[in-house]
Write an enzyme that holds these catalytic residues in place. Structure first.
Site, mmCIF file in Angstrom:
data_model
loop_
_atom_site.group_PDB
_atom_site.id
_atom_site.type_symbol
_atom_site.label_atom_id
_atom_site.label_comp_id
_atom_site.label_asym_id
_atom_site.label_seq_id
_atom_site.Cartn_x
_atom_site.Cartn_y
_atom_site.Cartn_z
ATOM 1 N N GLU A 233 1.291 -1.454 -0.022
ATOM 2 C CA GLU A 233 0.100 -0.117 0.298
ATOM 3 C C GLU A 233 1.052 0.750 0.140
ATOM 4 O O GLU A 233 0.654 2.063 -0.752
ATOM 5 C CB GLU A 233 -1.050 0.036 1.439
ATOM 6 C CG GLU A 233 -1.830 -0.729 0.832
ATOM 7 C CD GLU A 233 -2.957 -0.759 0.103
ATOM 8 O OE1 GLU A 233 -3.182 0.273 -0.366
ATOM 9 O OE2 GLU A 233 -4.248 -1.574 0.359
ATOM 10 N N ARG A 237 0.660 3.932 -3.773
ATOM 11 C CA ARG A 237 -0.067 5.216 -3.004
ATOM 12 C C ARG A 237 1.333 5.901 -2.583
ATOM 13 O O ARG A 237 1.361 7.326 -3.439
ATOM 14 C CB ARG A 237 -1.196 5.019 -1.921
ATOM 15 C CG ARG A 237 -1.873 4.166 -1.851
ATOM 16 C CD ARG A 237 -3.339 3.756 -0.723
ATOM 17 N NE ARG A 237 -4.094 3.594 -0.518
ATOM 18 C CZ ARG A 237 -5.046 2.513 0.125
ATOM 19 N NH1 ARG A 237 -5.740 4.199 -0.194
ATOM 20 N NH2 ARG A 237 -5.829 1.809 0.429
ATOM 21 N N ASP A 366 -4.958 -9.908 -8.375
ATOM 22 C CA ASP A 366 -4.655 -8.754 -9.588
ATOM 23 C C ASP A 366 -3.424 -7.946 -10.683
ATOM 24 O O ASP A 366 -3.273 -8.283 -11.322
ATOM 25 C CB ASP A 366 -6.366 -7.702 -9.252
ATOM 26 C CG ASP A 366 -5.940 -6.934 -7.445
ATOM 27 O OD1 ASP A 366 -4.234 -7.765 -6.920
ATOM 28 O OD2 ASP A 366 -7.141 -6.644 -7.305
ATOM 29 N N GLU A 500 -12.248 0.049 -10.203
ATOM 30 C CA GLU A 500 -11.653 -0.652 -11.106
ATOM 31 C C GLU A 500 -12.904 -0.543 -12.882
ATOM 32 O O GLU A 500 -12.385 -0.607 -13.796
ATOM 33 C CB GLU A 500 -11.459 -1.758 -10.694
ATOM 34 C CG GLU A 500 -10.718 -2.486 -10.022
ATOM 35 C CD GLU A 500 -10.742 -1.705 -8.572
ATOM 36 O OE1 GLU A 500 -12.372 -1.337 -7.737
ATOM 37 O OE2 GLU A 500 -9.874 -1.914 -7.441
ATOM 38 N N THR A 586 -0.616 0.800 -10.468
ATOM 39 C CA THR A 586 -2.078 0.366 -10.020
ATOM 40 C C THR A 586 -3.259 1.245 -9.053
ATOM 41 O O THR A 586 -4.261 0.851 -9.139
ATOM 42 C CB THR A 586 -2.026 -0.829 -9.022
ATOM 43 O OG1 THR A 586 -3.397 -2.130 -9.415
ATOM 44 C CG2 THR A 586 -1.464 -0.483 -7.960
HETATM 45 C C1 DMJ Z 1 -6.119 0.516 -5.071
HETATM 46 O O1 DMJ Z 1 -5.528 0.376 -3.492
HETATM 47 C C2 DMJ Z 1 -5.508 0.013 -6.284
HETATM 48 O O2 DMJ Z 1 -6.404 -0.288 -7.237
HETATM 49 C C3 DMJ Z 1 -5.125 -1.139 -6.043
HETATM 50 O O3 DMJ Z 1 -4.638 -2.373 -6.922
HETATM 51 C C4 DMJ Z 1 -6.539 -2.100 -5.911
HETATM 52 N N1 DMJ Z 1 -7.226 -1.638 -4.776
HETATM 53 C C5 DMJ Z 1 -7.457 -0.193 -4.283
HETATM 54 C C6 DMJ Z 1 -9.021 0.489 -4.974
HETATM 55 O O4 DMJ Z 1 -10.086 -0.448 -5.208
#
Ligand code: DMJ
Length: 606
Positions: A233, A237, A366, A500, A586
């Protein structure tokens, strides 16, 4: 006595025939004496001023001078022989060994120079900043799209202003109770929303807000915390957010902070295999895994979602260690057997063996697949290994996990030791965008097929929204027990402002220009406005099938980083953050493609 006088005297003597020394006249004698005494003075002076004079005066005899010459000669001979031996050794080595020696030597030079720089208090090498194309866009020509884009910007303003007013400096906002919210994913690092939102503010040209955020980062963003964080995370981020802010704005503070944080994450890789821990105490450098993860395993979507950011960290710091760490993860994975060609979600970092054989393109799996494809794209298509791993994995997913419901909806199920659970997560909906993004690079007979798959997944995910009361998608929906694309369990009915589905609409719009994707995006905007907007920001809801929203009171930082950014880009022209120059991490943070003619390309670092 001038030169001409001496010359005339000599000429006279010649005219009178040869003269004996006894026949010198007084003046001549005087001149000779003068010349002779000048010569003596010169010799005497030389004893004092020649370089070796001190030695002579100290009483060094001819023998010892000769002895030191011998020593010098002997040393020269020895050096010469040593050089010859080294050259001989090198010639006997295989080219790979020579190459290895060179890279080790190079690495040493880089390390030494970094150590020197660190000692000087100047941690980063100078890099020339060049803003990649498309950092900002222009107003769309179509009036309806223009209005919709403006609406999304207004939404961002409401989300940001509320955060600024009620939760400034906290990680997230509680929009109903109007206060700060801190998730333990970030330990005691603060300001997740600020860092996650930086690039969205920039691309929407909200520069006053961007400057306020920069000021906060400069003065308050602190990673020297004695607390445990989620490596994944914090990477997607914070590192991702800081990197994008740097590439968009060119502000050095973002490069500095990104590298500083990256260095703090490195101890997570201290495991027998180099597969990083999920959790890390930033002060002690001690890591561990989630207690619930199959026998102490690391998670595929976590250790597999560091690659893009770490390649950029190496580029911006000249420190190859970041790239080496993530390339090693690939090595470990490539040595393992994969059940049906699939990657299980769990891998033990001590033994290097898979944990439970659960496979998912949603939660826990994912973004690993996403980063294989994007690593190839971000390397200017030089990372052939990433490319192969992606297309092979996608083939295994198609064969084992992708199914069509009796009602004709394509979905991606979850795989548990060979058995399918006919459930698709909201998280899995990103796969529509990913498959569309990769379709062009697939073997030519597969491009069309993959575009169709992507479009079908987008349609299924849209159905999961359309079949609810609030027109917002549930966390997971099922294709069993007589239902299709509907959540049947109470704990899967919530919507937490996730991006998503909208992400997939954005990719599909860019690749097809089919207007339905903009329409579907606009439906989502209206649902967000009608059911998630509150006076103090935007909130998630607990049940998308209930006719009135029950708020969860959290404005997730990814709502500003991803959901609103993808909506804004959906209503923008294609040359704003164009795919040929940018790859989204992501968390939707745009990172520029690393050009192959640049000596710092990922393959070079490897
Ligand atoms: C985000 O922090 C990112 O997209 C991660 O890959 C998956 N979950 C959340 C959003 O849903």
């Amino acid at each position: 006595v001038t030169e001409s006088e001496i010359l005339s005297l000599s000429a006279e003597r010649l005219r009178h025939g040869s003269a004996s020394p006894t026949s010198f006249r007084l003046t001549e004698k005087f001149i000779l004496l003068l010349v002779f005494s000048a010569f003596i003075t010169l010799c005497f002076g030389a004893i004092f001023f020649l370089p070796d004079s001190s030695k002579l005066l100290r009483g060094g005899d001819a023998g010892s001078i000769l002895g030191s010459d011998d020593r010098v000669l002997a040393k020269i001979r020895k050096d010469h022989e040593k050089a010859l031996l080294e050259a001989k050794d090198t010639l006997q080595k295989r080219p790979e060994e020579i190459q290895q020696d060179i890279s080790m030597e190079k690495e040493k030079v880089v390390k030494d120079s970094l150590a020197r720089a660190a000692k000087d208090g100047n941690q980063l090498p100078l890099v020339e900043y060049r803003r990649p194309p498309g950092a900002t866009g222009h107003v769309p020509l179509d009036p309806e799209t223009r209005i919709r884009r403006e609406k999304v910007k207004e939404m961002m303003k409401h989300a940001w202003d509320s955060y600024r007013r009620y939760a400034w400096g906290s990680n997230e906002l509680r929009p109903v109770s109007k206060q700060g919210h801190s998730s333990n994913l970030f330990g005691s690092i603060k300001g997740a929303t600020i860092v996650d939102a930086l690039d969205t503010l920039y691309i929407m040209e909200m520069f006053e807000e961007f400057d306020a955020a920069t000021d906060w980062v400069e003065k308050n963003l602190d990673f020297n915390v004695n607390a445990e964080i989620s490596v994944f995370e914090v990477n997607i981020r914070f590192v991702g957010g800081l990197l994008s802010a740097y590439y968009l704005s060119g502000k050095e503070v973002y490069r500095r902070k990104a590298v500083e944080l990256g260095e703090k994450l490195l101890p997570a890789f201290k495991t027998p295999t180099g597969i990083p821990w999920a959790l890390l105490n930033l002060k002690s450098g001690i890591g561990r895994n989630w207690p619930w993860a199959s026998g102490g395993s690391s998670i595929l979507a976590e250790y597999g979602t560091l690659h893009l950011e770490f390649m950029h960290l190496s580029k911006l710091s000249n420190n190859p260690e970041f790239a080496q760490k993530v390339m090693n993860i690939r090595k470990v994975l490539n040595r393992l057997d994969k059940p049906q060609g699939l990657y299980p979600n769990y891998l033990n970092p001590n033994s290097g063996q898979w944990g439970q054989h659960h496979v998912s393109v949603g939660g826990l799996g994912d973004s690993f697949y996403e980063y294989l494809l994007k690593a190839w794209l971000m390397s200017d298509k030089t990372d052939e290994e990433g490319k192969k791993m992606y297309y092979d994995a996608l083939q295994a997913i198609e064969t084992n996990l992708m199914r069509k419901s009796s009602g004709g909806l394509t979905y991606i199920a979850e795989w548990k030791g060979g058995l399918l659970e006919h459930k698709m997560g909201h998280l899995t909906c990103f796969a529509g965008g990913m498959i569309a993004l990769g379709a062009d690079g697939a073997p030519s007979d597969k491009t069309g097929h993959q575009m169709e798959q992507a479009a079908e997944i987008a349609r299924t995910c849209h159905e999961s929204y359309a079949r609810t009361a609030l027109k917002l998608g549930p966390e997971a929906f099922r294709f069993d027990g007589g239902v299709e694309a509907i959540a049947t369990r109470q704990n899967e009915k919530y919507f937490i402002l996730r991006p998503e589905v909208i992400e997939t609409y954005m990719y599909m719009w860019r690749f097809t220009h089919d207007p339905k994707y903009r329409e579907w995006g606009w439906e989502a905007v209206q649902a967000l406005e009608n059911h998630c907007k509150v006076e103090g920001g935007y909130s998630g809801v607990r049940d998308v099938y209930a006719s009135t929203p029950n708020y969860d009171d959290v404005q997730q930082s990814f709502y500003l980083a991803e959901t609103l950014k993808y909506l804004f880009l959906l209503f923008s022209e294609d040359d704003h953050l164009p795919f040929e120059h940018w790859v989204f991490n992501t968390e939707a943070h745009p990172l520029p493609v690393i050009r192959k003619n640049n000596s710092d390309t990922p393959n070079h670092v490897e």
